[in-house]
Design an enzyme around this catalytic site. Structure first.
Site, PDB file in Angstrom:
ATOM      1  CG  LEU A 189      -1.607  -0.830   1.966  1.00 50.27           C
ATOM      2  CD1 LEU A 189      -2.850  -0.834   2.756  1.00 50.27           C
ATOM      3  CD2 LEU A 189      -3.002  -1.400   0.042  1.00 50.27           C
ATOM      4  CG  ASP A 190       0.275   4.246  -2.729  1.00 45.82           C
ATOM      5  OD1 ASP A 190       1.913   3.643  -3.429  1.00 45.82           O
ATOM      6  OD2 ASP A 190      -0.019   5.295  -3.550  1.00 45.82           O
ATOM      7  NE  ARG A 191       6.139   7.743   4.859  1.00 42.69           N
ATOM      8  CZ  ARG A 191       7.658   8.602   5.590  1.00 42.69           C
ATOM      9  NH1 ARG A 191       7.951   8.626   3.737  1.00 42.69           N
ATOM     10  NH2 ARG A 191       7.284   8.293   6.526  1.00 42.69           N
TER      11      ARG A 191
END
Length: 342
Positions: free
Chosen positions: A153-155
């Site tokens: 997942l993106d940060r």
């Protein structure tokens, strides 16, 4: 452990010996794994280029014989892991590992962990990030022999994240992701009223570098050889009326299901339709982001809400949900629902 620092020209970082040679016996959990991947796990923090170098040089031995990077290991194999030398910066990471941290658990058994990842935490270290979820989780569970990310997942994206506790679970789950057998649905708050008829976005995406070297993604055409087909399904959950006195436009809360897993797919697809995600600092509306921040939204409004997959051992179809975190739910509470568009 005492470090041995060898002499180097003053402007170069001195290499540091990080360990002595050791023999590691391969247990059944790692049977079938490639030698390079096995060593990358054993030598955490050591650059991959170093790992391949020691394999090519013959310093790594399997059952006292040389082996290639693509050699498959078997249970009971004895792997000689030689001492390695890394830069002071890399050695510092080894000496100062990620802090131990547990994360909210949605489901856990002997095969996997499903966690609710908070926003602002990378899933793994790299690209300027010293550590992420997986490094902190390994530190907190030092007794665990195997913990690996199944997906990413993106940060700045919160929500459902899968971690495998066995190699068999890892490969089985990743096969499901590659075969598009999983169902991944996100909640995204976007600018404007999303047209209910716009249910499918089937637009190719292409990665590119900005002048400053930062990686970005943009939409492209079907005849672009570097474009990758990307498909996103959109369903309107709620529509929120404009708040002129507070400088906020109409906004829509969407359920977004991705059929392909491209980098920044949801962010770029929604923005390309004229409805950027609120709080997105890469592809969003910066003026809207500033106004939303004054209202208390200090992150991107994108949340991995639901993940459907088959359990790697039982094949039971599971549906895991992570409800909106407080900072997103609270922001919605301040809005007025426009029932005419809901």
């Amino acid at each position: 452990m005492k470090h041995i620092i060898e002499g180097k020209p003053a402007k170069q970082a001195a290499p540091i010996a990080t360990s002595a040679a050791r023999i590691v016996q391969v247990d059944a959990e790692f049977a079938g794994q490639r030698l390079d991947n096995f060593l990358i796990r054993e030598l955490k923090g050591v650059p991959k280029t170093h790992v391949y170098r020691i394999i090519r040089s013959g310093e790594v031995r399997v059952n006292k014989g040389r082996a290639g990077a693509d050699s498959r290991l078997e249970a009971g194999d004895l792997v000689r892991v030689p001492p390695v030398r890394v830069s002071e910066k890399a050695a510092d990471k080894l000496e100062h590992p990620a802090p131990a941290r547990e994360f909210p658990v949605l489901l856990e058994d002997e095969h996997l962990i499903v966690i609710d990842k908070p926003a602002g935490v990378a899933v793994h270290g790299g690209s300027g990030v010293s550590f992420g979820v997986i490094e902190q989780l390994r530190r907190a569970r030092a007794h665990s022999r195997f913990l690996e990310l199944v997906h990413r997942l993106d940060r700045e994206t919160s929500g459902v994240l899968l971690v495998a506790k066995k190699r068999s679970a890892l490969t089985g789950l990743q096969d499901q992701f590659r075969g598009r057998e999983t169902g991944k649905t996100y909640l995204a708050l976007v600018m404007g009223v999303w047209p209910a008829r716009n249910k499918v976005i089937d637009v190719p995406l292409r990665k590119y570098l900005q002048e400053d070297g930062e990686r970005r993604v943009r939409t492209t055409t079907a005849d672009d050889a570097q474009g990758m087909r990307s498909m996103t399904l959109v369903k309107v959950r709620e529509t929120y009326a404009p708040r002129p006195m507070q400088g906020l436009p109409a906004m829509s809360l969407l359920e977004v299901t991705i059929k392909t897993g491209r980098t920044h797919q949801i962010r770029v697809h929604l923005s390309s339709q004229g409805h950027p995600i609120v709080g997105d600092d890469k592809y969003g509306d910066f003026d809207l982001n500033r106004r939303a921040q004054k209202r208390g939204l200090r992150r991107m409004f994108l949340h991995a809400w639901r993940l459907q997959f088959n359990h790697p051992a039982t094949q039971e179809r599971l549906e895991m949900r992570a409800e909106l975190p407080p900072e997103l739910a609270d922001f919605l509470k301040t809005e007025t629902i426009d029932s005419s568009h809901a």
